[in-house]
Scaffold this motif. Structure first.
Motif, PDB file in Angstrom:
ATOM      1  N   GLY A 125       0.796  -1.219   0.000  1.00  0.00           N
ATOM      2  CA  GLY A 125       0.000   0.000   0.000  1.00  0.00           C
ATOM      3  C   GLY A 125       0.828   1.269   0.000  1.00  0.00           C
ATOM      4  O   GLY A 125       0.278   2.372  -0.045  1.00  0.00           O
ATOM      5  N   TYR A 224       0.782  -1.370  -8.263  1.00  0.00           N
ATOM      6  CA  TYR A 224      -0.157  -2.074  -7.389  1.00  0.00           C
ATOM      7  C   TYR A 224      -0.695  -1.129  -6.314  1.00  0.00           C
ATOM      8  O   TYR A 224      -1.909  -1.013  -6.114  1.00  0.00           O
ATOM      9  CB  TYR A 224       0.527  -3.256  -6.695  1.00  0.00           C
ATOM     10  CG  TYR A 224       0.927  -4.411  -7.567  1.00  0.00           C
ATOM     11  CD1 TYR A 224       0.179  -4.796  -8.676  1.00  0.00           C
ATOM     12  CD2 TYR A 224       2.077  -5.149  -7.265  1.00  0.00           C
ATOM     13  CE1 TYR A 224       0.557  -5.886  -9.460  1.00  0.00           C
ATOM     14  CE2 TYR A 224       2.465  -6.227  -8.035  1.00  0.00           C
ATOM     15  CZ  TYR A 224       1.704  -6.597  -9.131  1.00  0.00           C
ATOM     16  OH  TYR A 224       2.093  -7.667  -9.890  1.00  0.00           O
ATOM     17  N   ASP A 228      -4.621   0.325  -5.831  1.00  0.00           N
ATOM     18  CA  ASP A 228      -5.426   0.142  -4.617  1.00  0.00           C
ATOM     19  C   ASP A 228      -4.498  -0.236  -3.471  1.00  0.00           C
ATOM     20  O   ASP A 228      -3.732  -1.196  -3.594  1.00  0.00           O
ATOM     21  CB  ASP A 228      -6.477  -0.956  -4.805  1.00  0.00           C
ATOM     22  CG  ASP A 228      -7.478  -1.000  -3.665  1.00  0.00           C
ATOM     23  OD1 ASP A 228      -7.085  -1.373  -2.540  1.00  0.00           O
ATOM     24  OD2 ASP A 228      -8.654  -0.657  -3.882  1.00  0.00           O
ATOM     25  N   LYS A 230      -4.905  -1.787  -0.848  1.00  0.00           N
ATOM     26  CA  LYS A 230      -5.161  -3.084  -0.223  1.00  0.00           C
ATOM     27  C   LYS A 230      -5.243  -4.200  -1.257  1.00  0.00           C
ATOM     28  O   LYS A 230      -5.783  -5.272  -0.977  1.00  0.00           O
ATOM     29  CB  LYS A 230      -6.449  -3.032   0.605  1.00  0.00           C
ATOM     30  CG  LYS A 230      -6.375  -2.110   1.815  1.00  0.00           C
ATOM     31  CD  LYS A 230      -7.643  -2.192   2.649  1.00  0.00           C
ATOM     32  CE  LYS A 230      -7.546  -1.299   3.887  1.00  0.00           C
ATOM     33  NZ  LYS A 230      -8.779  -1.392   4.719  1.00  0.00           N
ATOM     34  N   LEU A 231      -4.693  -3.966  -2.431  1.00  0.00           N
ATOM     35  CA  LEU A 231      -4.845  -4.918  -3.528  1.00  0.00           C
ATOM     36  C   LEU A 231      -4.246  -6.286  -3.210  1.00  0.00           C
ATOM     37  O   LEU A 231      -3.061  -6.412  -2.910  1.00  0.00           O
ATOM     38  CB  LEU A 231      -4.188  -4.360  -4.792  1.00  0.00           C
ATOM     39  CG  LEU A 231      -4.267  -5.243  -6.035  1.00  0.00           C
ATOM     40  CD1 LEU A 231      -5.712  -5.437  -6.475  1.00  0.00           C
ATOM     41  CD2 LEU A 231      -3.427  -4.654  -7.166  1.00  0.00           C
ATOM     42  N   ASP A 232      -5.083  -7.305  -3.288  1.00  0.00           N
ATOM     43  CA  ASP A 232      -4.598  -8.685  -3.255  1.00  0.00           C
ATOM     44  C   ASP A 232      -4.056  -8.994  -4.639  1.00  0.00           C
ATOM     45  O   ASP A 232      -4.783  -8.917  -5.634  1.00  0.00           O
ATOM     46  CB  ASP A 232      -5.732  -9.665  -2.920  1.00  0.00           C
ATOM     47  CG  ASP A 232      -6.012  -9.749  -1.440  1.00  0.00           C
ATOM     48  OD1 ASP A 232      -5.047  -9.800  -0.657  1.00  0.00           O
ATOM     49  OD2 ASP A 232      -7.197  -9.772  -1.058  1.00  0.00           O
ATOM     50  N   ASP A 296      -9.017  -9.447   0.518  1.00  0.00           N
ATOM     51  CA  ASP A 296      -9.699  -8.163   0.553  1.00  0.00           C
ATOM     52  C   ASP A 296     -10.646  -8.118  -0.646  1.00  0.00           C
ATOM     53  O   ASP A 296     -10.242  -7.802  -1.763  1.00  0.00           O
ATOM     54  CB  ASP A 296      -8.707  -6.999   0.490  1.00  0.00           C
ATOM     55  CG  ASP A 296      -9.405  -5.653   0.617  1.00  0.00           C
ATOM     56  OD1 ASP A 296      -9.654  -5.239   1.758  1.00  0.00           O
ATOM     57  OD2 ASP A 296      -9.707  -5.046  -0.427  1.00  0.00           O
ATOM     58  N   SER A 299     -11.007  -4.907  -2.996  1.00  0.00           N
ATOM     59  CA  SER A 299      -9.956  -4.641  -3.986  1.00  0.00           C
ATOM     60  C   SER A 299     -10.065  -5.605  -5.161  1.00  0.00           C
ATOM     61  O   SER A 299      -9.772  -5.239  -6.311  1.00  0.00           O
ATOM     62  CB  SER A 299      -8.565  -4.731  -3.350  1.00  0.00           C
ATOM     63  OG  SER A 299      -8.215  -6.064  -3.030  1.00  0.00           O
ATOM     64  N   SER A 300     -10.501  -6.835  -4.890  1.00  0.00           N
ATOM     65  CA  SER A 300     -10.695  -7.803  -5.971  1.00  0.00           C
ATOM     66  C   SER A 300     -11.823  -7.363  -6.900  1.00  0.00           C
ATOM     67  O   SER A 300     -11.729  -7.494  -8.131  1.00  0.00           O
ATOM     68  CB  SER A 300     -11.000  -9.195  -5.398  1.00  0.00           C
ATOM     69  OG  SER A 300      -9.932  -9.673  -4.613  1.00  0.00           O
ATOM     70  N   LYS A 302     -12.758  -4.287  -7.385  1.00  0.00           N
ATOM     71  CA  LYS A 302     -12.260  -3.133  -8.130  1.00  0.00           C
ATOM     72  C   LYS A 302     -11.397  -3.583  -9.301  1.00  0.00           C
ATOM     73  O   LYS A 302     -11.494  -3.041 -10.419  1.00  0.00           O
ATOM     74  CB  LYS A 302     -11.459  -2.217  -7.196  1.00  0.00           C
ATOM     75  CG  LYS A 302     -10.889  -0.976  -7.884  1.00  0.00           C
ATOM     76  CD  LYS A 302     -10.121  -0.111  -6.888  1.00  0.00           C
ATOM     77  CE  LYS A 302      -9.500   1.110  -7.573  1.00  0.00           C
ATOM     78  NZ  LYS A 302      -8.743   1.949  -6.605  1.00  0.00           N
ATOM     79  N   LEU A 303     -10.548  -4.584  -9.072  1.00  0.00           N
ATOM     80  CA  LEU A 303      -9.705  -5.123 -10.131  1.00  0.00           C
ATOM     81  C   LEU A 303     -10.560  -5.736 -11.232  1.00  0.00           C
ATOM     82  O   LEU A 303     -10.283  -5.534 -12.427  1.00  0.00           O
ATOM     83  CB  LEU A 303      -8.754  -6.169  -9.550  1.00  0.00           C
ATOM     84  CG  LEU A 303      -7.823  -6.867 -10.535  1.00  0.00           C
ATOM     85  CD1 LEU A 303      -6.862  -5.880 -11.176  1.00  0.00           C
ATOM     86  CD2 LEU A 303      -7.047  -7.991  -9.822  1.00  0.00           C
TER      87      LEU A 303
END
Length: 324
Positions: A125, A224, A228, A230-232, A296, A299-300, A302-303
């Motif tokens: 992050g 990354y 986001d 918190k992106l996984d 999370d 974030s998924s 959003k991706l």
């Protein structure tokens, strides 16, 4: 009996793959001392991974005995990316695999009956120093994400999380990401590709981010984290039909591995030296990712929305079925 696949990245730029994705793939070396007592009771399990910082926890977990504790005789095989690992899991060569999340969404979008079974790695992050970055030469004329428009940018595979994150960051900067030419270059070859002007910029992850900056390249965006905080980034996955008892054992071992790795960065750096030929000085400086034990979902989602916008996905996945 414990197995671990320790494969080399020669001089940080040449990946030597000894794992493969067909049914006659050679297994990794046996790190045990022969037929140990009770080994017959262990379940043989092969997991396909990419030999980068993201997958250190599974090597740590194997070394710490977490998989043996769960009754698993672990073999780790390597590949260049999820595009190779997914078919190996689908064909039954591997019981589990590691892949970036978007590649798994694409696989599900194409009708493959897979599911994510364990979290694996996430961005820190930190938009000023993360574990994944776009790098370029100092004299490239690329000083910001907007400058990537119209340029050639490499990634270890295309049509996945890396180019989707980059496109989103470039569009957010007010440029037109559709003009970027994304090309496939394995992470270990990306630094040389930039230095030799084969590409204008490259998306790399650790240990290659630090290796790139040590070589004099500059970071354009920590994509990354910029996408986001918190992106996984990736997950471990299996066929939806995976044996329920085996799945529970694997998930338990992975949770122990992820928790241990996240709390013991020095152990992570040390074990990376066993499956990569990374200079110890580079290992000491790399930015480690976060190793979460839970996904999370926001974030998924959003991706997935970005992937639909850019035509990588036809539709957003059913996360109730895709996530654990």
């Amino acid at each position: 009996m414990k197995k671990a696949g320790f494969f080399a990245l020669a001089a940080i730029t040449a990946l030597v793959l000894t794992g493969c994705t067909d049914s006659d793939a050679p297994t990794s070396g046996d790190s045990g001392d022969g037929d140990s007592a009770g080994s017959a009771d262990l379940i043989p399990v092969t997991v396909g991974v990419i030999p980068i910082a993201d997958t250190a926890p599974i090597y740590v977990g194997d070394d710490q005995g977490f998989f043996e504790e769960e009754g698993i005789d672990l073999t780790i095989e390597t590949a260049t990316g999820g595009a190779a690992i997914v078919p190996a899991v689908v064909s039954g060569d591997y019981e589990f695999g590691f892949s970036n999340q978007l590649s798994l969404m694409v696989a599900a979008d194409q009708g493959l009956d897979i599911k994510m079974v364990s979290a694996a790695v996430a961005t820190t992050g930190d938009t000023s120093k993360d574990m994944g970055a776009v790098v370029t030469k100092p004299d490239s004329g690329i000083a910001s994400p907007a400058d990537l428009a119209g340029k050639t940018v490499s990634s270890n595979s295309v049509g996945n999380i890396n180019d989707t994150a980059v496109r989103s960051v470039v569009d957010e900067a007010g440029a037109d990401s559709s003009t970027i030419d994304f090309v496939e270059v394995p992470f270990p070859d990306a630094i040389a590709a930039v230095e030799n002007d084969q590409v204008d910029a490259a998306f790399v992850v650790e240990p290659f981010v630090t290796a790139a900056t040590e070589a004099g390249l500059e970071v354009v965006t920590y994509a990354y984290a910029d996408f986001d905080p918190k992106l996984d980034i990736a997950a471990y996955f299996a066929l939806s039909s995976v044996d329920a008892d085996l799945l529970e054992k694997f998930q338990s071992a992975m949770q122990k591995s992820l928790e241990f790795a996240d709390s013991n960065p020095d152990v992570v750096r040390e074990i990376m030296g066993t499956y990569t030929k990374t200079d110890p000085a580079v290992l000491a400086e790399i930015t480690l990712p976060t190793y979460p034990t839970e996904f999370d979902r926001a974030s998924s989602e959003k991706l997935a929305a970005a992937a639909v916008e850019y035509g990588v996905l036809k539709a957003e996945p059913d996360f109730d079925n895709l996530l654990p």
